[in-house]
Design an enzyme around this catalytic site. Structure first.
Site, PDB file in Angstrom:
ATOM      1  N   HIS A 184      -3.415  -3.301  -5.894  1.00  0.00           N
ATOM      2  CA  HIS A 184      -3.689  -2.842  -4.529  1.00  0.00           C
ATOM      3  C   HIS A 184      -5.147  -3.091  -4.187  1.00  0.00           C
ATOM      4  O   HIS A 184      -6.042  -2.477  -4.750  1.00  0.00           O
ATOM      5  CB  HIS A 184      -3.339  -1.342  -4.451  1.00  0.00           C
ATOM      6  CG  HIS A 184      -3.536  -0.752  -3.092  1.00  0.00           C
ATOM      7  ND1 HIS A 184      -3.916   0.554  -2.892  1.00  0.00           N
ATOM      8  CD2 HIS A 184      -3.419  -1.294  -1.869  1.00  0.00           C
ATOM      9  CE1 HIS A 184      -4.006   0.790  -1.602  1.00  0.00           C
ATOM     10  NE2 HIS A 184      -3.721  -0.316  -0.957  1.00  0.00           N
TER      11      HIS A 184
ATOM     12  N   ASN B 187      -4.974   6.188  -1.430  1.00  0.00           N
ATOM     13  CA  ASN B 187      -4.374   6.595  -0.155  1.00  0.00           C
ATOM     14  C   ASN B 187      -3.835   8.018  -0.213  1.00  0.00           C
ATOM     15  O   ASN B 187      -3.850   8.746   0.775  1.00  0.00           O
ATOM     16  CB  ASN B 187      -3.260   5.625   0.250  1.00  0.00           C
ATOM     17  CG  ASN B 187      -3.827   4.298   0.743  1.00  0.00           C
ATOM     18  OD1 ASN B 187      -5.004   4.228   1.095  1.00  0.00           O
ATOM     19  ND2 ASN B 187      -3.022   3.266   0.752  1.00  0.00           N
TER      20      ASN B 187
ATOM     21  N   SER C 101       0.816  -1.212   0.000  1.00  0.00           N
ATOM     22  CA  SER C 101       0.000   0.000   0.000  1.00  0.00           C
ATOM     23  C   SER C 101       0.848   1.259   0.000  1.00  0.00           C
ATOM     24  O   SER C 101       0.338   2.341  -0.283  1.00  0.00           O
ATOM     25  CB  SER C 101      -0.983   0.012   1.168  1.00  0.00           C
ATOM     26  OG  SER C 101      -0.499  -0.686   2.266  1.00  0.00           O
TER      27      SER C 101
ATOM     28  N   GLU D 127      -6.850  -1.161  -7.234  1.00  0.00           N
ATOM     29  CA  GLU D 127      -6.040  -0.124  -7.866  1.00  0.00           C
ATOM     30  C   GLU D 127      -4.851  -0.847  -8.500  1.00  0.00           C
ATOM     31  O   GLU D 127      -4.078  -1.490  -7.791  1.00  0.00           O
ATOM     32  CB  GLU D 127      -5.581   0.815  -6.733  1.00  0.00           C
ATOM     33  CG  GLU D 127      -5.089   2.144  -7.151  1.00  0.00           C
ATOM     34  CD  GLU D 127      -4.829   3.034  -5.920  1.00  0.00           C
ATOM     35  OE1 GLU D 127      -4.850   2.556  -4.772  1.00  0.00           O
ATOM     36  OE2 GLU D 127      -4.577   4.221  -6.138  1.00  0.00           O
TER      37      GLU D 127
HETATM   38  P1  NAD Z   1      -0.575  -9.283   7.740  1.00  0.00           P
HETATM   39  O1  NAD Z   1       0.468  -9.008   8.727  1.00  0.00           O
HETATM   40  O2  NAD Z   1      -1.963  -9.586   8.201  1.00  0.00           O
HETATM   41  O3  NAD Z   1      -0.126 -10.498   6.815  1.00  0.00           O
HETATM   42  C1  NAD Z   1       1.150 -10.676   6.307  1.00  0.00           C
HETATM   43  C2  NAD Z   1       1.402 -12.171   6.186  1.00  0.00           C
HETATM   44  O4  NAD Z   1       2.584 -12.387   5.455  1.00  0.00           O
HETATM   45  C3  NAD Z   1       1.575 -12.857   7.544  1.00  0.00           C
HETATM   46  O5  NAD Z   1       0.712 -13.959   7.630  1.00  0.00           O
HETATM   47  C4  NAD Z   1       3.027 -13.295   7.533  1.00  0.00           C
HETATM   48  O6  NAD Z   1       3.249 -14.485   8.250  1.00  0.00           O
HETATM   49  C5  NAD Z   1       3.282 -13.469   6.052  1.00  0.00           C
HETATM   50  N1  NAD Z   1       4.703 -13.378   5.704  1.00  0.00           N
HETATM   51  C6  NAD Z   1       5.605 -12.491   6.136  1.00  0.00           C
HETATM   52  N2  NAD Z   1       6.790 -12.723   5.557  1.00  0.00           N
HETATM   53  C7  NAD Z   1       6.638 -13.805   4.750  1.00  0.00           C
HETATM   54  C8  NAD Z   1       7.497 -14.515   3.886  1.00  0.00           C
HETATM   55  N3  NAD Z   1       8.773 -14.172   3.752  1.00  0.00           N
HETATM   56  N4  NAD Z   1       7.000 -15.556   3.203  1.00  0.00           N
HETATM   57  C9  NAD Z   1       5.707 -15.911   3.348  1.00  0.00           C
HETATM   58  N5  NAD Z   1       4.851 -15.255   4.159  1.00  0.00           N
HETATM   59  C10 NAD Z   1       5.307 -14.217   4.849  1.00  0.00           C
HETATM   60  O7  NAD Z   1      -0.575  -8.041   6.751  1.00  0.00           O
HETATM   61  P2  NAD Z   1      -1.713  -7.553   5.745  1.00  0.00           P
HETATM   62  O8  NAD Z   1      -2.525  -6.519   6.417  1.00  0.00           O
HETATM   63  O9  NAD Z   1      -2.371  -8.727   5.152  1.00  0.00           O
HETATM   64  O10 NAD Z   1      -0.850  -6.798   4.652  1.00  0.00           O
HETATM   65  C11 NAD Z   1      -0.123  -7.471   3.679  1.00  0.00           C
HETATM   66  C12 NAD Z   1       0.284  -6.520   2.592  1.00  0.00           C
HETATM   67  O11 NAD Z   1      -0.865  -5.902   2.050  1.00  0.00           O
HETATM   68  C13 NAD Z   1       1.181  -5.377   3.041  1.00  0.00           C
HETATM   69  O12 NAD Z   1       2.071  -5.069   2.017  1.00  0.00           O
HETATM   70  C14 NAD Z   1       0.206  -4.238   3.247  1.00  0.00           C
HETATM   71  O13 NAD Z   1       0.816  -2.977   3.111  1.00  0.00           O
HETATM   72  C15 NAD Z   1      -0.751  -4.484   2.120  1.00  0.00           C
HETATM   73  N6  NAD Z   1      -2.085  -3.907   2.294  1.00  0.00           N
HETATM   74  C16 NAD Z   1      -2.706  -3.932   3.485  1.00  0.00           C
HETATM   75  C17 NAD Z   1      -3.964  -3.389   3.613  1.00  0.00           C
HETATM   76  C18 NAD Z   1      -4.678  -3.425   4.921  1.00  0.00           C
HETATM   77  O14 NAD Z   1      -5.701  -2.766   5.060  1.00  0.00           O
HETATM   78  N7  NAD Z   1      -4.216  -4.188   5.889  1.00  0.00           N
HETATM   79  C19 NAD Z   1      -4.594  -2.837   2.505  1.00  0.00           C
HETATM   80  C20 NAD Z   1      -3.947  -2.851   1.277  1.00  0.00           C
HETATM   81  C21 NAD Z   1      -2.698  -3.383   1.186  1.00  0.00           C
END
Ligand code: NAD
Length: 728
Positions: free
Chosen positions: A461, A511, A440, A473
């Site tokens: 996104h 964003n 994001s 997006e």
């Molecule tokens: P989260 O912490 O819930 O999930 C991340 C997952 O990735 C975890 O389960 C973790 O164990 C896993 N992980 C970490 N390193 C790893 C690796 N090397 N190999 C395999 N798995 C691995 O986070 P999230 O909220 O799901 O966000 C994930 C991505 O999405 C981020 O880049 C975030 O910026 C983006 N994002 C989040 C949102 C939101 O609202 N939370 C919205 C849009 C985008």
């Protein structure tokens, strides 16, 4: 080519079959209406015809009126043209309803039945409502209702007047005011239609009904002597309560910014007090008023016409079909789990990877949870659940990614973690596989440096929660190629999301615009503006959440993270120190938002939101002098809108349609306005410049007028007008 076929059988039953050529779903056009009219005239005039069945030979009955036609009627005919056109439709439908009967004796009419094989929406239900009976096939996928309110209009071909008279205002309210859709059984239970039969019996049953109908069966309750509106008309004690309550409820929900809701209420209330034909005229007058209101054109444009155009690939590069067959999702956290669900649900094979097996399993269990809820609500069958879950392989083994044609990475928001994952994935997938990151905040072009195939590297996104939020997006990095964009768009189409395609820049598009909105709200708190004024000003201008509630939802600690990263990137030019004082202070006190049950708002133990946190006033005393409501609204709106204009100037956005649709679906930007560009067109560039100049003087350079807007004000151009589009 015609939209209807007309056949009379040996027993004198005429079947009018709706079948718009070249379309999978029937939509009503003006020509279609004229044709329907001609066939009804023939049936009524032909002594050999005993009655009529109106049906469709497609799987559905009709999706509604072609909204492009409505837009054309307005542009070409103005208010007078719309009113006359609508009254003509009323006359045709009234002719169906009267079916040749003597208006005094109510005798001599021919039975006309609507036989609906599937979905019947908008005019696709208004035509049946004018018939003497509505029979639907038992098709659980079919949707029946009047969704007009969702695009800023209301049912104007008699649907409003007929439904209220058929069901009473109270029972009709969810269908008219919320655009509630029901499956055939639900529609029968709700009183919207009369009968549900097995699909194979539909036409036979319709014919039976026509041949056995009695004269009394053809008289609508409102045409019969002594008709009383179910639930009571407005002057009846019970009816009075309904109307007063409905008026307050609608105003509470819409904050008075949706002209269609108000006009609908007027049509219902005023129409309930006069005879049926006068009520139709009142409905037409209110409908015309809504169509002439710039808000309804803006809503139709963004929420229907342009949304559909984007979903159909208006900005898809010319590349061969990129339908996704097997997607690999890395990171089974909140986002990855959601993306896995929507993909598997769309029939795509999914490999869901996390660092540990239990994390991957939890990610898959998320789909199970959603499907179980669906089963409870009878929207999902046990077989469907088994099918969807069988498509998801939860594992830690990257080798399982072999054969994937798309990867969506959703691991931690960390450059290095993401780079490692990119390398590991590329070591096992085929040369054509497209790699998408769900970051994001991190620039796509920087993340692509970890890739051996930067032209196949792209941003997709998603918004949280993935299964509910309609927007994706798609972000083109500097080196992203057309095939990757086409892949992302084809994927969005498969999972039924609305895509926008933007270029890579800090915070992309959505964003980038939301953050200044939240920051402006927090800045006002720091200045001593009453927090309730900030929140209510936002809602009164049509934002679904005030900025303080919004940041509580997305969490203040995420805000701190973003602020720190932005400050690091911008250095001296960083403009939001005043905001950070409040934000960081709140986080220091553990008030990080809804997830901690404490933020700008209070929450009870169950997480239910209470009022604004009173402790805030102790730290940021409310000033004696409070700004005018409009001043607060201008600040909150312009904070977002100027960012959208700058995104267009910078080339992050390349299409204002995407800017508007993305704003409404992505962060709920005042839908009544049609989006930021729609809003600017409504107020005019000259007025926008005036507002910004005043805000620059009172608040500072963050409201400085972008050149594009100043040029448009000088030339009188609008965003959706021809001149401006060229300029943009
Ligand atoms: P989260 O912490 O819930 O999930 C991340 C997952 O990735 C975890 O389960 C973790 O164990 C896993 N992980 C970490 N390193 C790893 C690796 N090397 N190999 C395999 N798995 C691995 O986070 P999230 O909220 O799901 O966000 C994930 C991505 O999405 C981020 O880049 C975030 O910026 C983006 N994002 C989040 C949102 C939101 O609202 N939370 C919205 C849009 C985008």
């Amino acid at each position: 080519m015609s939209d209807f076929t007309y056949v009379v059988d040996a027993e004198g039953v005429a079947t009018l079959t709706w079948d718009v050529p070249g379309k999978s779903m029937n939509v009503m056009s003006l020509a279609g209406f004229a044709e329907l009219n001609g066939h009804i005239d023939s049936a009524l005039a032909d002594p050999a015809v005993k009655g009529v069945i109106i049906t469709s030979c497609k799987k559905d009955f009709a999706g509604g009126m072609d909204l492009n036609v409505i837009a054309k009627m307005r542009d070409e005919g103005g208010a007078g043209g719309i009113f006359d056109g609508v009254m003509e439709m009323h006359a045709i439908l009234r002719k169906i309803e009267r079916a040749g009967m003597d208006p005094k004796t109510l005798k001599g009419g021919k039975p006309i039945v609507a036989a609906l094989p599937g979905t019947a929406l908008g005019i696709g239900l208004e035509v049946p409502l004018a018939c003497h009976r509505i029979i639907a096939a038992d098709n659980p996928k079919a949707k029946i209702g009047l969704p007009e309110i969702m695009v800023g209009i209301f049912p104007g071909a008699g649907g409003t007047t007929r439904l209220v008279r058929k069901m009473g205002a109270m029972m009709a309210a969810p269908y008219l005011l919320e655009g509630k859709l029901s499956d055939p059984k639900g529609a029968k239970a709700g009183g919207l239609i009369d009968e549900v039969v097995a699909p194979e019996d539909l036409l036979a049953r319709a014919k039976d009904w026509v041949l056995s109908a009695k004269e009394a069966d053809l008289v609508k309750p409102w045409d019969a002597k002594g008709y009383k509106m179910p639930g009571g008309a407005p002057y009846h004690p019970a009816g009075f309560m309904t109307f007063v309550g409905a008026s307050a409820m609608v105003h509470g929900k819409t904050m008075g910014v949706y002209p269609a809701a108000k006009a609908l209420l007027s049509a219902v209330y005023e129409g309930a007090m006069v005879p049926f034909d006068t009520a139709l005229k009142i409905e037409a007058r209110n409908f015309t008023g809504v169509l002439m209101n710039p808000s309804s054109s803006a809503m139709i444009r963004s929420l229907f016409i342009n949304k559909e155009a984007l979903e159909k690939g208006a900005n898809r590069p010319d590349a061969p079909d990129q339908t996704v067959k097997k997607v690999g999702i890395i990171g089974a956290g909140m986002m990855g789990a959601g993306i896995a669900y929507v993909s598997a649900n769309a029939g795509i094979e999914v490999v869901l990877i996390d660092a540990a097996q239990d994390a991957a399993d939890r990610g898959k269990a998320y789909s199970e949870g959603i499907l179980d809820k669906g089963i409870q609500r009878r929207k999902v069958t046990a077989e469907k659940k088994a099918e969807v879950l069988a498509r998801i392989t939860a594992t830690t083994d990257y080798a399982a990614l072999s054969g994937c044609d798309l990867i969506v990475e959703a691991v931690f928001e960390d450059m290095k973690v993401k780079a490692d994952v990119t390398a590991k994935v590329e070591a096992v997938v085929g040369a054509d596989c497209i790699f998408a990151t769900n970051t994001s905040t991190l620039p796509i072009s920087d993340l692509a440096k970890a890739s051996q195939r930067p032209e196949q590297f792209i941003g997709i996104h998603f918004f949280s929660p993935v299964d509910k939020m309609m927007l994706v997006e798609i972000i083109r990095g500097k080196q992203t190629g057309d095939v990757a964009v086409a892949k992302a768009l084809d994927f969005a189409r498969q999972i039924r999301k609305t895509p926008i395609v933007v270029n890579d820049a800090r915070f992309f598009y959505a964003n980038r615009c939301i953050i200044p909105y939240i920051n402006e709200g927090i800045r006002m708190v720091a200045e001593g503006v009453e927090p309730a004024l900030v929140e209510n000003a936002a809602k009164l201008v049509g934002m679904p959440l005030g900025p303080l509630q919004l940041v509580d939802e997305t969490s203040l600690d995420l805000g701190v993270k973003i602020a720190k990263a932005t400050k690091l990137a911008m250095g001296e030019a960083y403009p939001d120190s005043a905001v950070d004082e409040v934000l960081f202070g709140m986080v220091d006190q553990g008030r990080i938002g809804k997830k901690a049950n404490a933020g700008f708002y209070t929450y009870d133990d169950a997480g239910k939101r209470g009022g604004l946190w009173e402790g805030l006033a102790a730290q940021y005393p409310v000033a004696d002098d409070q700004p005018e409501l409009t001043q607060v609204q201008h600040r909150l709106l312009m904070a977002q809108v100027l960012e959208a204009v700058r995104a267009l100037e910078d080339g992050v956005l390349t299409d204002i349609r995407e800017g508007d649709v993305g704003a409404i679906l992505g962060w709920g930007f005042a839908p009544w306005s049609g989006g930021p560009f729609g809003w600017l067109d409504i107020i005019g560039a000259a007025r926008a410049v005036e507002i910004c100049e005043a805000l620059t003087a009172s608040e500072g350079v963050r409201f400085a007028v972008p050149d594009l807007l100043r040029d448009m004000a000088a030339s009188g151009a609008t965003f959706y007008g021809k001149t401006a589009r060229k300029a943009a």
